[in-house]
Design an enzyme around this catalytic site. Sequence first.
Site, PDB file in Angstrom:
ATOM      1  N   ARG C 121      39.803  52.368 101.622  1.00 63.96           N
ATOM      2  CA  ARG C 121      40.294  53.715 101.321  1.00 63.96           C
ATOM      3  C   ARG C 121      39.603  54.794 102.163  1.00 63.96           C
ATOM      4  O   ARG C 121      38.762  54.507 103.003  1.00 63.96           O
ATOM      5  CB  ARG C 121      40.181  54.034  99.822  1.00 63.96           C
ATOM      6  CG  ARG C 121      40.999  53.040  99.000  1.00 63.96           C
ATOM      7  CD  ARG C 121      41.100  53.439  97.543  1.00 63.96           C
ATOM      8  NE  ARG C 121      41.808  52.374  96.813  1.00 63.96           N
ATOM      9  CZ  ARG C 121      41.584  52.026  95.552  1.00 63.96           C
ATOM     10  NH1 ARG C 121      40.671  52.666  94.843  1.00 63.96           N
ATOM     11  NH2 ARG C 121      42.271  51.054  94.992  1.00 63.96           N
ATOM     12  N   LYS C 169      37.064  42.785 104.774  1.00 60.33           N
ATOM     13  CA  LYS C 169      37.461  44.098 105.294  1.00 60.33           C
ATOM     14  C   LYS C 169      38.165  43.963 106.637  1.00 60.33           C
ATOM     15  O   LYS C 169      39.129  44.668 106.917  1.00 60.33           O
ATOM     16  CB  LYS C 169      36.262  45.036 105.415  1.00 60.33           C
ATOM     17  CG  LYS C 169      36.669  46.347 106.086  1.00 60.33           C
ATOM     18  CD  LYS C 169      35.824  47.546 105.786  1.00 60.33           C
ATOM     19  CE  LYS C 169      36.459  48.761 106.477  1.00 60.33           C
ATOM     20  NZ  LYS C 169      35.759  50.003 106.252  1.00 60.33           N
ATOM     21  N   LYS C 238      66.477  34.695 116.040  1.00 60.45           N
ATOM     22  CA  LYS C 238      67.754  35.271 116.478  1.00 60.45           C
ATOM     23  C   LYS C 238      67.799  36.765 116.155  1.00 60.45           C
ATOM     24  O   LYS C 238      68.241  37.590 116.975  1.00 60.45           O
ATOM     25  CB  LYS C 238      68.907  34.537 115.768  1.00 60.45           C
ATOM     26  CG  LYS C 238      70.308  35.015 116.152  1.00 60.45           C
ATOM     27  CD  LYS C 238      71.373  34.430 115.214  1.00 60.45           C
ATOM     28  CE  LYS C 238      72.473  35.457 114.939  1.00 60.45           C
ATOM     29  NZ  LYS C 238      73.345  35.112 113.808  1.00 60.45           N
TER      30      LYS C 238
END
Lengths: 297, 297, 297, 297
Positions: C121, C169, C238
């Site tokens: 954060r 992390k 594709k």
Amino acid sequence: MVGFIGLGRMGRPMASNLCRKGFRLVVNDVNPAAVQELESLQARAAADAAEVAGQSGIIVTMLPNSAVVREVVAGPGGILANAEPGSLVMDMSTVSPETTDELAAAARERGIGFVDAPVGRLASHADRGESLFMVGASEADFARVKPLLEGMGSTIYHCGPVGSGTRTKLVNNYLAVTSCQLNAEALGLSQRLGLDLERTLEVLYGTTAVNGQLKIAWPNKVLAGDIEPGFTIDLAHKDLTLVSEAAHAARVPMPILAAAREAFSTARARGFGTKDFSAMVDALCDLAGIEKPRLRR
Amino acid sequence: MVGFIGLGRMGRPMASNLCRKGFRLVVNDVNPAAVQELESLQARAAADAAEVAGQSGIIVTMLPNSAVVREVVAGPGGILANAEPGSLVMDMSTVSPETTDELAAAARERGIGFVDAPVGRLASHADRGESLFMVGASEADFARVKPLLEGMGSTIYHCGPVGSGTRTKLVNNYLAVTSCQLNAEALGLSQRLGLDLERTLEVLYGTTAVNGQLKIAWPNKVLAGDIEPGFTIDLAHKDLTLVSEAAHAARVPMPILAAAREAFSTARARGFGTKDFSAMVDALCDLAGIEKPRLRR
Amino acid sequence: MVGFIGLGRMGRPMASNLCRKGFRLVVNDVNPAAVQELESLQARAAADAAEVAGQSGIIVTMLPNSAVVREVVAGPGGILANAEPGSLVMDMSTVSPETTDELAAAARERGIGFVDAPVGRLASHADRGESLFMVGASEADFARVKPLLEGMGSTIYHCGPVGSGTRTKLVNNYLAVTSCQLNAEALGLSQRLGLDLERTLEVLYGTTAVNGQLKIAWPNKVLAGDIEPGFTIDLAHKDLTLVSEAAHAARVPMPILAAAREAFSTARARGFGTKDFSAMVDALCDLAGIEKPRLRR
Amino acid sequence: MVGFIGLGRMGRPMASNLCRKGFRLVVNDVNPAAVQELESLQARAAADAAEVAGQSGIIVTMLPNSAVVREVVAGPGGILANAEPGSLVMDMSTVSPETTDELAAAARERGIGFVDAPVGRLASHADRGESLFMVGASEADFARVKPLLEGMGSTIYHCGPVGSGTRTKLVNNYLAVTSCQLNAEALGLSQRLGLDLERTLEVLYGTTAVNGQLKIAWPNKVLAGDIEPGFTIDLAHKDLTLVSEAAHAARVPMPILAAAREAFSTARARGFGTKDFSAMVDALCDLAGIEKPRLRR
């Protein structure tokens, strides 16, 4: 007396060649066998880097990576702490430009010269005294190390001031190493398409594909400031698209092709599509705010 | 009589050279000015592809892309619908291998020969009759078109059966075009690092960086089955890491470098780290289930 | 007493929150203003890392990069040289796993505990005490630091033994950061194709495109060992080809697309084409000799 | 009467659901078994596309690729040649935007309506009538096909005028498919680093890594025109560098990481380094001359 620290696969033949050509060496390495080999050629063995530094006017280092070079040159008990002012360190290891710059600055503070002279070509060339050296040095320092370099190699380039050798090696090895993957993709595709290897190579050897755009085409095109199209970036992009379609149909992974095609797409998005395909370098420099490369006339 | 359809930037000088060398041509193009230019060289103008096909033993096509070639050769009112059995179509356009294969099959069904002969080199070479051709043809068909090709170019490679010309051109142009981005990255980095352009090129011209691994080093290494290391993939990967660090510090975007570094990482993960760096082609072929390229002895 | 070294944009609010929640802190930073701010919250200022270490049972570090962390923790005059056996260092900086491993080993040698607890954060979350922490620690050490972590954040993950926090992390930020370029390419293409932004986002928000394959689809497919196709890698390839054609026609550079398409091509070359597209992770693990990820049941 | 051409893995359950919900269908497919299955649900079988077109007010196509759709819709003996003016074709196949645009124009010329409505989600959703449709249509045409779409799926997005459905699907599938390789790299790295899969996923599920920047963070940042940094592009680039170092040390090939890192390097070279990492989309749009995406307020 010439100091030589680092007697590995490259350092040993280089130091040996110096001995054979009459230079008096004081050497050090972590591997006793390598030291003994040099002693058999009349080199003197030193206990550590400090002892080498104390006895030498020029100290050559040929070590495995940036961290070791920093330790041996600038660490406590290292070369700079023990060499005489006026002496000179020539680092021939492959290290980062940042390492070279830091060590050169540290040497300068102590009144010690510094030269970066990394090695081109292979270990087998070093054995035969046929190495290539890319040297960053002041004119005076270059003159001072030149005889040594001539004792170890056959091709010596003075690339510019301190730091230029390391930087030139980066650029040079980038081309040489990346070419391998480029060639791998081309031959992988060729094999999968069922082409005859001998005939394919015969063609590639006869075109600029292998002869090298950089040497043959570019000096008279983009590097001379001429980007009027011989072959446009738009057409080059079209060719890459054909190759990409063929490669995906044939299930040949070609990551360089994919990255290159995006670069051509970027160049087209930025208005270079109708320029000569050598102008890819202008497109990149324009993108990143770098001065365009132009040859002096 | 030789038919020639497609008188654009490449087709016009190619057809003109044939006229000047005494071939009798019947030509067609959407651009009347181009047709008139050929008429001034004694070529006959035809109203459409059908008329060209009806009057010619060999019909040459030099058209902008796969879709147009399909239309002109195999479409209703096209060449195959109007040419005599025993005649021959030589497509010199740059098209997909799939297009070549389909048209060759359609021609075969009608008893018409087919040759793919795309052009290397630039329009300026075509002007001077110095083009390079990569030809896919049976031996008999190759003999039949050879005089024509010699009238338009100076270097003619017979690459193998029908379809080989188009495929070889893909491989060739992949190398030539991608080299531009590779060179762009090398020179962009060189500029940003402050190196002198002339001196840097002097070094690059003297090493395998530009001379080409493929031509000089590989025939005696991986292509001869020798992957014992002169310079290992592990060391090459280490060099690319140094270049990557320098490029990111200098904010030079180098997407080919990034892709190549992952390819070396893949090769290392698959056990090729201690092999010669030319073995990158073995690593790729191993990865994708392709037969490794080896020269016949 | 809790030591806290590093009062930058993240460290300052984290330390402040600890003070406000009643922890007694001794702090150090190179920036006197930051130190004063903490003093105003009743923290004690220490002259250097040594002084912090000497007075604290737990020492928290929140520093800018690996080099600074090494210096402050393991350098001469650093934490480990001055902390009591039985104390504990919790490094919350973003560093390399290698750095964490080295420092943890050095701490262990001195009988000092070590925890890595990097922060997820943003700084604004840290201000509000709503940070997320990824913690690598033994069970005992985790219990010891948990109250502190709860004083600074609202979400605490114990990822495994020492080193797990830093590694988690890396994986987490890889996804979060790379998503930005992925989204950039998708929205860049969307804009160029003339789509309405609001309507496009409404669709993307309603599909797995944004909700996340990893969370919704994968636990019941590849991570459960089920790679029978819901949607095959061949079909996914594709689709990428259609996107690539559209992007190149529209001159939108999409390097992630290009790299992803080669990865799908590789997977197809290795026999994964008919498997579910979540099996891309199996294809990568197979390629690199990594154990396939499977959830415990 | 509703025409339905193409009864493959997706078309069959879609048509079946229409029958079950009371629509009267006339169907056609190359596979007799599929046709019989529909006949058992009271659909009428037609001999070919022409017969379907002649009997239907709305004709749905669900076919394998662009070439087949072109043939069936616009070819000789196809839908447009046989449908009444005022009827409407709804193509639900996955095709190129170019194909959609061409067919829509051809339909318009004949006074026939055209809607593109490709399908999101999997075949298993189609079985249960829970498909998602991305629809490109005029308001009037959308109203006309809406009951049919509600008979086949549960989520219907009207994306804009004709062509918007196909284009939105490209953007949507780009994200969904590329996410697989992104996730593959993240979990491959996680496995190699020895992390616990369950704990790692728990963390990823709790952060924006998987919840999606695009949905949670971007609408209030870059898409609202706010690129003041919560987390800068420079810091994001630093994180990618740490990941790259870890991946190369661990020999995990991560081509998406490599491409993304170059994109961040490009953004930094162009002056976006200090902006929020959501501004990667501004960097790309700026690079390619695309209007920046901004939400209406």
